[in-house]
Each structure stands twice: as C-alpha cells, then as structure tokens.
Design a protein around this motif. Sequence first.
Motif, PDB file in Angstrom:
ATOM      1  N   LEU A   1      -5.496   1.017  -5.785  1.00 24.48           N
ATOM      2  CA  LEU A   1      -6.698   1.010  -4.954  1.00 24.48           C
ATOM      3  C   LEU A   1      -7.540   2.264  -5.194  1.00 24.48           C
ATOM      4  O   LEU A   1      -8.770   2.199  -5.216  1.00 24.48           O
ATOM      5  CB  LEU A   1      -6.334   0.910  -3.473  1.00 24.48           C
ATOM      6  N   ILE A   2      -6.882   3.408  -5.374  1.00 28.72           N
ATOM      7  CA  ILE A   2      -7.605   4.651  -5.670  1.00 28.72           C
ATOM      8  C   ILE A   2      -8.316   4.532  -7.012  1.00 28.72           C
ATOM      9  O   ILE A   2      -9.488   4.887  -7.149  1.00 28.72           O
ATOM     10  CB  ILE A   2      -6.644   5.863  -5.658  1.00 28.72           C
TER      11      ILE A   2
ATOM     12  N   TYR B   1      -1.489   1.968  -3.145  1.00 28.28           N
ATOM     13  CA  TYR B   1      -2.599   2.908  -2.968  1.00 28.28           C
ATOM     14  C   TYR B   1      -3.085   3.471  -4.304  1.00 28.28           C
ATOM     15  O   TYR B   1      -4.256   3.840  -4.450  1.00 28.28           O
ATOM     16  CB  TYR B   1      -2.193   4.045  -2.025  1.00 28.28           C
TER      17      TYR B   1
ATOM     18  N   PHE C   1       0.811  -1.226   0.000  1.00 25.85           N
ATOM     19  CA  PHE C   1       0.000   0.000   0.000  1.00 25.85           C
ATOM     20  C   PHE C   1       0.841   1.272   0.000  1.00 25.85           C
ATOM     21  O   PHE C   1       0.659   2.131  -0.864  1.00 25.85           O
ATOM     22  CB  PHE C   1      -0.970  -0.021   1.189  1.00 25.85           C
TER      23      PHE C   1
END
Length: 656
Positions: free
Chosen positions: A426-427, A423, A418
């Motif tokens: 994931l965003i 991240y 992450f």
Amino acid sequence: MGSHINKVSAAGLLVALGIIYGDIGTSPLYVLNAIINGKEISELLIVGGLSCVIWTLTLQTTVKYVILTLQADNRGEGGIFSLYTLVRRRRRWLVLPAMIGGAALLADGMITPPISITSAVEGLRQLPAFASLQNDQQTIIYIVLGIITVIFFVQQFGTASIGKMFGPVMTIWFVMLGVLGLIHIADDLSVFKAFNPYYAIKLLVVYPKGFWILGAVFLCTTGAEALYSDLGHCGKNNIRISWIMVKMALIINYLGQGAWLMSHYNGQMFPTETSNPFYAIMPQGFLVFGIIIATAAAIIASQALISGSFTLISEAIRLNLWPKHKIDYPTEQRGQLFIPATNLMLYIGCVAMVLIFKKSTNMEAAYGLAITMCMMATTILFANYLVLKRVKQPLIYLFLLTYFAIEGAFLFANLDKFPHGGYVTLIVGGALFLVMYVWYRARKIKNRYVEFVRLENYIPQIQELSNDKSVPKYATHLIYLTSANNPKEIEHKIIYSILNRKPKRADIYWFVHVDTLDDPYTCEYQVDHIIPNDIIRVEFRLGFRMEPRINMLFRKVIEDLVENKEVNITSRYESLERNNVVGDFQFIVMEKYLSADNQLPFVESLIMKTYFAIKDISLSEEKGFGLDTSYVQIEKFPLIVSPAPNLNLRRINNDE
C-alpha cells in the motif's frame, strides 16, 4: 492493432498461453498453501476453500474479465489506461480510478516476481539432495535474488528470441498441472462438492474466522487484470478459447491438491513453512523436472508482468500522468519496449520485497491488497464504458452491485493483511499514485498560466522581422513546439520569444503541435501553410502508445513537403543558396521554472514544488520529444500561476 489477431489460430493460442497467464497460471504454487497456513486440515476447510477458488475464478476472472471487460478494447488494445481513454471524456474525475489502478498494478509488479519465484525455488526443499535447505532460508533468498537480477538484466536486450519459448513452456506447465491434479483427485472424491457454492458460503459463515480466508482465496485471481492488459498481444478470441484449457488445468490441480491433503492430513496441520501441497502431490522421481518447470513458469510470469509495467508507464507518460523517461526499443517487435528507469524501480522493489518478507508464506500474507483496489477501479471505468455503449441502466447497476459486493468483500478480507506486510504494497502503491496525482494536478495548475493569443495578429510583425536584415539571422528554420490545439492560436510566450526577448530572425518559422489520441497506434500529420514558405504549422496526431520521436517524424514531414514542392529548405545565404546547401534547423524548447513571485495556497504550492523536484530527475523536455540536442536551444521562462498582489511600495524623497 489489426483485427487479424482476434482470429483463433494455433499460433495465437500458443502466444496467449505464453504471455497472458503467467501470473494467474502460477497461482497453484501458493494459493492452497495460503488457505491452509496455520489451520487444521478438515473437509470444511478444503472443500469450502476450493469452492471459493472455483467460484472466484468463475465470477471474477471468467465473467468479469474474460467475458465482459475484454469487450472494452481500444482498437485491439486493453488495460486500465486503454479503458480510461475510452471513457475519460465522460467524467473528469475518472482519472482518479485510472491512476489508482495504474499505481496498484505497478505495485503488484513488485511482489508478483518475488512470490512466484520464491514459491518455485522453495520446492528444492522437497529433494533429498537439498535437505539442508529445510532450515536455511538464506540460501533460498540468494538463489531468488540471483534469478531476479538476471531477469531484470536481460530486459535491455529484449525478449523477442526467448519469447518464442514462452508458449511451449507454459503449455507444458498447464498440462503438468492437469495431470498432477488428475492423479490425486481419486484420493478423496468429496472434493467434487466444491463445485457447489453452498460450501463456499458455509466456510465463510460457519468456519472460525472463515471470512478472512478470502484474503488467501483472492490470490487465485490476481492475474486477471494483467490478462486484460495483454489483450493487444493476441486478441480476445484467442484469450477466451485458451482460458477454457487454463481454467480446467487450474481447477483440476486445486482439486488434486485438496484431495491429497484430506487423505493424508485430515485432522492434522500441514507444515506450510517447510513444505507445499503443490510439490507434495508430485511423484518423487518427477520432483526435479517439476521444480524446473515451476521455476521457468514463475520466470515467464515475472517477465510478462515486467513487460506489462513498461507498457503501462509508456501509456501514462503519453497521457501526461507520469514524468517523461527514456524509452528504448531493443527489438523490431511491435509493442516491445524497455524503460531503464522503470526497470531499475521494479528491480529495487522486487529485491526489497524478497529481503523484507524472506519466505513465500510471508509474501502470501501481504499479497493482494493493492491489486484489489485496481480491480475496483476497473469496475468503475467499465461501468462508465457500459453507459457510453448505451447498455440498459438496470444491467449496469446489477454489474456495479455484484462486483462492488465481491471486490468489497475481498478488499475487507485483505485488510487483515495490512499489519502482516500489506502496508508495504500500500505504501509503494500510494507513492506511485502520488507521483501520478502530482504530475496530473500540476499540469492543471500550469494551464491557468498559459496565455494563448491569435496568431494572425502577429503575422505582419513576424514577416517584418524575417525580412529585416539589420537583425542577425538566428536560423534558417526556427521550430517551436506549441501546446495550442487551435491552429489559429499560439502561446504568448512563443511570440514573446520571437519578437521581444531577443528577436529571432529566421527564413521559415515552424510551429509543431503533438496531439495525443485516444486510440493506440495512430501516426499521422497535417500541415497548415499559414504563410507559404514563411510560417508553417505541423500537427502530429499520435496514438497514446506511439512514442513522440519528433526529430525523426519532423524529418519525414520535411522530406514529404520537399518532394511535393510545398517548401524550399535551401539556405537563403547567397553563397550557400548557389550551391543548393540545405539551411540549418533550430528547435526552441521553452523550459519552465517556478517563479518566486507566486502566491499559491499551501497545497498547490506543495504540489508545484514536488512537481519541479520530480521534473529535475526525470527526462528533459528535448529528450522526451526525441529531439537531437545539437539542434536544440533551451529557453527558460518563469511560471507565474498565481501572481503576488500589487505591492504597496511608496517612494520617499531625501528631504523626507
């Protein structure tokens, strides 16, 4: 799809090699490199890492996907949304894992091309002629961006012609993997201990921070979900047979890389920033050919994922989980389509990934987090499929327990990625999920407003209007698109449009309904003559992979009805009727806007405002249904899903 694609044939196996294994087949370019990155080479690291890879390919790819999940075919089609259509009537909440899985696959489609192509192009550093690239990542980035730009540019022309080369190229690729691995397995025969799962467990438990190595190991199976999505192209039997060869080639290559590393770098650090064990095991004279084949395989892997993303988005549109987009069909090949908006979105995403991460080693640190969630979503949906198939409960719980444990471990290990870039995916995946959720939830909110009335109560008024020559004729044929599933009902807004808003006199009123079915390629229609030659309802039954080109489909229906003498489409104007001139056709599309009179809770208000903001930049209703805009009239009407309460308004007189 026909059952013939399930028959094992040389052509079917070649197609499977060409389009099914692009993602998973190029994993040797970066998996072992990711496992050893920043670590000292040791027998425990190499044998344990290889054991994790072998058993991940066995349990996750072979057992879960190749043996089990391929059983869940929807008339020969696979993928997260095909699986969802098989089980969606069982539980309403199953739409959530379907949306999570779909969003994660699209996010995966933005990082797979960059990591595969960058890993392949970085092989140029191994050539003496390109020694200057050792410390020049910028040139590598330019080359990668150039290749990615060309890949996305040619999508609009289709891949029917170059697609025939995919199978032979990937066959050469897998043969090359196997041969390169075999050459070096004898470097250290202790790599064969990797077939014992004991060494995988030992690595995870004993090796310092060994559990987190699972994040790198997971990269070997990221293409398993794409494998299921491509089921419809060549059938489950061809996939299963070809997987035997592919898995052998992959494992042999991994073993060869591992044996070479132990014989050359035992007790030392391998320079993963400037080298790659995949290229290091190649003979120097073979490097140029090896890099060319690796780059071609990476391009094919990217192409397969991009095509899969187009199919995924088209299915989401038909299932009302995504805004409408323009869909083109560049070739006559079934299932091949091109969505310009999706192509642009993926291109921007891929370019951004290259510019953000720059090196393949950085991409390895971010890759895999989103796709783990997709695999867990598939596990949930497939367990529900097993319930529908009346599989014994203990076996279903065993399946759930086993794969939640495996995928939960991978998810937990991938969480370490992450802060290192995980991240970003994931965003991206979260944003795509948000679009799907808003589109789905807004439709549910809108359905509160839709008021259906009995059509039979308004037939006399409609007939009277049709015969009232004091009202100017609006059209000879007036066509409304209706969402009423019950043929005896109609939306109140359509009745209001015909009788109240501005009376629309026509000779024949048509009500067209499109029913999206759970199987992929159904294309049929049904006609209900409510009042012969006066009020007619047409219902199209289309599979979730069929494009609703209503203009073309409706024209075909008219031809059939005229041929069967079920309807007279000649103009009713006397001068035109004498010359057998066909009457005009006019479609009415009811376009909603959010009324200011609504009083919605904050969350629902936010969802509806976001929905209409997305709708403004997506394809219009008439284009989404494939209507000729010259025959379409747009009527706007207010969407009042939650009317404001009665106002306490009091009249006062002047003398007060």
